[in-house]
Enzyme design. Structure first.
Site, mmCIF file in Angstrom:
data_model
loop_
_atom_site.group_PDB
_atom_site.id
_atom_site.type_symbol
_atom_site.label_atom_id
_atom_site.label_comp_id
_atom_site.label_asym_id
_atom_site.label_seq_id
_atom_site.Cartn_x
_atom_site.Cartn_y
_atom_site.Cartn_z
ATOM 1 C CD GLU A 297 18.447 25.489 -36.242
ATOM 2 O OE1 GLU A 297 18.203 24.464 -35.592
ATOM 3 O OE2 GLU A 297 19.109 25.488 -37.288
ATOM 4 C CD GLU B 104 23.795 20.215 -42.042
ATOM 5 O OE1 GLU B 104 23.519 20.998 -41.094
ATOM 6 O OE2 GLU B 104 23.103 20.098 -43.052
ATOM 7 C CB VAL C 204 17.540 14.279 -33.181
ATOM 8 C CG1 VAL C 204 17.655 12.905 -33.833
ATOM 9 C CG2 VAL C 204 16.112 14.510 -32.705
ATOM 10 N N GLY C 205 20.722 14.906 -32.927
ATOM 11 C CA GLY C 205 22.112 14.582 -33.267
ATOM 12 C C GLY C 205 22.886 14.091 -32.051
ATOM 13 N N GLY D 67 19.700 17.183 -39.067
ATOM 14 C CA GLY D 67 18.497 17.536 -38.319
ATOM 15 C C GLY D 67 18.857 18.355 -37.103
ATOM 16 C CB SER D 68 17.004 19.051 -34.010
ATOM 17 O OG SER D 68 16.792 17.744 -33.544
ATOM 18 C CB THR D 69 21.726 20.563 -31.863
ATOM 19 O OG1 THR D 69 22.213 21.375 -32.945
ATOM 20 C CG2 THR D 69 22.864 20.302 -30.894
ATOM 21 C CE LYS E 35 13.062 8.843 -39.602
ATOM 22 N NZ LYS E 35 11.886 9.608 -40.034
ATOM 23 C CB CYS F 192 20.858 23.816 -40.985
ATOM 24 S SG CYS F 192 21.480 23.313 -42.582
HETATM 25 P P1 NDP Z 1 14.546 16.354 -35.977
HETATM 26 O O1 NDP Z 1 15.984 16.417 -35.699
HETATM 27 O O2 NDP Z 1 13.655 15.785 -34.930
HETATM 28 O O3 NDP Z 1 14.267 15.505 -37.313
HETATM 29 C C1 NDP Z 1 15.210 15.257 -38.322
HETATM 30 C C2 NDP Z 1 15.128 13.795 -38.747
HETATM 31 O O4 NDP Z 1 15.468 12.961 -37.645
HETATM 32 C C3 NDP Z 1 13.743 13.341 -39.183
HETATM 33 O O5 NDP Z 1 13.842 12.346 -40.168
HETATM 34 C C4 NDP Z 1 13.197 12.749 -37.898
HETATM 35 O O6 NDP Z 1 12.138 11.841 -38.104
HETATM 36 C C5 NDP Z 1 14.420 12.042 -37.369
HETATM 37 N N1 NDP Z 1 14.385 11.776 -35.942
HETATM 38 C C6 NDP Z 1 13.628 12.368 -34.983
HETATM 39 N N2 NDP Z 1 13.905 11.840 -33.779
HETATM 40 C C7 NDP Z 1 14.861 10.908 -33.978
HETATM 41 C C8 NDP Z 1 15.550 10.021 -33.117
HETATM 42 N N3 NDP Z 1 15.314 9.996 -31.816
HETATM 43 N N4 NDP Z 1 16.469 9.192 -33.654
HETATM 44 C C9 NDP Z 1 16.728 9.196 -34.977
HETATM 45 N N5 NDP Z 1 16.088 10.010 -35.842
HETATM 46 C C10 NDP Z 1 15.165 10.857 -35.355
HETATM 47 O O7 NDP Z 1 14.063 17.782 -36.366
HETATM 48 P P2 NDP Z 1 12.549 18.316 -36.254
HETATM 49 O O8 NDP Z 1 11.925 17.952 -37.493
HETATM 50 O O9 NDP Z 1 11.838 17.872 -35.050
HETATM 51 O O10 NDP Z 1 12.802 19.866 -36.074
HETATM 52 C C11 NDP Z 1 13.100 20.402 -34.798
HETATM 53 C C12 NDP Z 1 14.084 21.516 -34.894
HETATM 54 O O11 NDP Z 1 15.302 21.000 -35.375
HETATM 55 C C13 NDP Z 1 13.712 22.604 -35.916
HETATM 56 O O12 NDP Z 1 12.887 23.548 -35.347
HETATM 57 C C14 NDP Z 1 15.052 23.147 -36.259
HETATM 58 O O13 NDP Z 1 15.443 24.083 -35.289
HETATM 59 C C15 NDP Z 1 15.962 21.940 -36.189
HETATM 60 N N6 NDP Z 1 16.190 21.328 -37.512
HETATM 61 C C16 NDP Z 1 17.409 21.484 -38.072
HETATM 62 C C17 NDP Z 1 17.635 20.966 -39.321
HETATM 63 C C18 NDP Z 1 18.941 21.128 -39.999
HETATM 64 O O14 NDP Z 1 18.995 21.032 -41.222
HETATM 65 N N7 NDP Z 1 20.014 21.319 -39.276
HETATM 66 C C19 NDP Z 1 16.612 20.263 -40.080
HETATM 67 C C20 NDP Z 1 15.380 20.088 -39.365
HETATM 68 C C21 NDP Z 1 15.196 20.629 -38.131
HETATM 69 P P3 NDP Z 1 10.615 12.363 -37.998
HETATM 70 O O15 NDP Z 1 10.434 13.370 -39.047
HETATM 71 O O16 NDP Z 1 9.867 11.117 -38.237
HETATM 72 O O17 NDP Z 1 10.449 12.916 -36.608
#
Ligand code: NDP
Length: 505
Positions: free
Chosen positions: A410, A279, A261-262, A257-259, A205, A313
């Protein structure tokens, strides 16, 4: 020596034939052509090697963050679609992919890698249009590295028993992979290449703002003639990501992605036998000692925080400077910042492109305002920003203290917070004073000091006299709230294998 020189704004000599007042040192526009790419008006979900409509049919619009113009509509998956995709992946794992000899899987991976290379220009342009990153980065970093990951893991596919002596490596089954918007194609490659090499099938996804190179990749999957169901791609909001990772037929979860959601994912899958790698975010320390080659360090600092608009990140977002070189370094840094070219991501001269979304831009602005309100001193170069699109000036904060939000949170934008230190011990203590632990950088000419710092820093990756260097053979991952597990290298392969069965000696 103090350098305060601004970019040259002298008018051109008459003999140059330029209209009066033009700055001869300005670059002419160098836009990358877009007539060789094709973006479909609408993309369905990619399940079993077919593009199919979501059930019920629902779509959302993907935009170009540099122009705010719509690029395409993509399918909004439902829970039923998640079932369909996982079902297709499960069947493909059972009936074809897991039974193929490693050398056969390798052939498919090599094929994907070569097609990515052949179609690299197309991928680079679509990536820049959809994510806002400068074309020189998508062209020279994202796409070549994505191909390199497929080449690298193709090499492992038929050597798993050599990689893990005295084990019987077995694939896990269906891998659910949820990726972010900052490196859409590269994160796809980090996830899909090791999964397939190890004999798993995947449902991926992408982030909702950046699905287009994933759907272009779906076309590559068909071109490479992969058996149906080995790679499936579905789009939809976060809840669909959650449906996917918690699906009972998913054996492996890989999330970047974000901490926040992780943590939600970790809680949701706790107690199941799913294998998980996370990650997550970072707030990396980039530490400059007074014996460092300053001009080289300046380039590393710039690359560390302004590469990909700071939406990285492992970005070096906290700069620690030894007090004795603070002033010359800040002067050089401000000078260099003033030469960064912010604007059209498709212009080959652009250094800093568009922020990925209006929401992310608002987050960056809010944190920058908090920095000013908490008393840090802001510096931004005097550059013009395009009138449309989500742009933000490269920003530097001095006078930052450890308690400021801009030193703790971050930002995920082109914003650098500068702090100082006197001794290596102070640098270590300050650098480790963060909930994160993804990466760090050290600048010094002393080898023994590099080893001391590397060992003392709680960060998964530490770069010495460089920053933001990536290679498929190197493991990447975090400590503390930056997540767990490693991607890349042989470590990244192990995350997709069941190694619990041994062989008799
Ligand atoms: P998210 O963690 O929300 O998104 C990353 C991925 O997870 C996307 O595919 C997103 O889908 C998906 N997602 C969102 N919510 C859920 C959930 N509840 N369960 C499973 N998957 C989910 O990051 P954001 O895009 O909202 O960014 C927010 C902050 O996170 C940024 O400002 C940054 O600080 C950090 N970030 C860190 C990253 C890294 O590489 N470590 C990468 C991106 C963000 P969808 O796009 O449809 O919401």
């Amino acid at each position: 020596m103090t350098l305060t020189k601004k970019p040259d704004s002298r008018p051109a000599p008459n003999s140059w034939g330029l209209v009066g007042g033009e700055n001869p040192w300005e670059y002419a526009p160098a836009p990358e052509a877009t007539d060789h790419i094709r973006i479909e008006p609408e993309y369905g979900l990619f399940i079993g090697n077919e593009f199919v409509r979501s059930k019920p049919r629902k779509t959302f619009t993907v935009i170009n963050p540099a122009t705010e113009e719509p690029l395409a509509k993509v399918a909004h998956a439902s829970k039923a679609d998640v079932n369909r995709a996982v079902g297709a992946a499960h069947e493909a794992h059972r009936s074809s992919w897991s039974n193929l000899p490693g050398r056969e899987r390798a052939k498919y991976l090599y094929r994907i890698a070569r097609i990515l290379q052949e179609r690299s220009r197309e991928f680079a342009v679509v990536e820049s249009m959809n994510s806002g990153k400068p074309i020189k980065e998508s062209r020279d970093v994202d796409v070549p590295l994505a191909a390199a990951h497929f080449f690298y893991y193709a090499g492992w596919a038929d050597k798993l028993e050599y990689a893990y002596p005295n084990r019987v490596p077995r694939s896990l089954g269906v891998a659910a992979q949820v990726i972010p918007w900052n490196f859409p194609l590269l994160m796809l490659a980090w996830k899909i290449a090791p999964a397939l090499a190890a004999g798993n099938t995947v449902v991926l996804k992408p982030a909702s703002t950046t699905p287009l190179t994933a759907y272009l990749f779906a076309d590559v999957v068909r071109q490479a003639d992969l058996p149906p169901g080995v790679v499936n791609i579905i789009t939809g909001p976060g809840e669909i990501g959650m449906e996917l990772v918690t699906h009972p037929d998913v054996a492996k979860v890989a999330f970047t992605g974000s901490t926040a959601v992780g943590k939600m994912i970790a809680r949701a899958v706790a107690g199941t036998d799913k294998k998980v790698t996370l990650e997550l975010g970072g707030k990396a320390a980039n530490i400059v000692f007074d014996d460092a080659p300053l001009d080289q360090a300046i380039e590393g600092i710039i690359n560390g925080i302004y590469f990909n608009q700071g939406e990285v990140c492992c970005a070096g977002s906290r700069l620690f400077v030894q007090e004795s070189v603070y002033e010359p370094l800040i002067d050089k840094l401000k000078n260099r910042l003033s030469t960064l070219r912010v604007g059209d991501p498709l212009d080959k001269n652009t250094d800093v492109g568009a922020i990925n979304s209006a929401g992310q831009l608002a987050k960056v602005q809010e944190l920058v305002e908090s920095g000013i309100a908490e008393g840090a001193e802001i510096f931004q170069p005097d550059c013009e920003l395009p009138t449309r699109g989500y742009f933000f000036r490269p920003t530097l904060f001095t006078g930052v203290s450890q308690s400021h939000r801009i030193a703790q949170e971050e930002i995920f934008g082109p914003v650098l917070s500068v702090l100082t230190f006197r001794t290596p011990e102070e640098a270590i203590e300050k650098a480790n004073n963060t909930p994160y632990g993804l990466s760090a950088g050290v600048w010094t000419e002393k080898g023994s000091r590099i080893f001391k710092m590397v060992n003392a820093m709680r960060a998964g990756v530490v770069w010495a006299n460089t920053f933001n260097r990536f290679d498929p053979t190197s493991p990447f991952g975090g400590y503390k709230e930056s997540g767990y597990g490693r991607e890349g290298g042989i470590h990244g392969l192990g995350a997709y294998l069941d190694l619990s069965n041994g062989t008799r000696r």
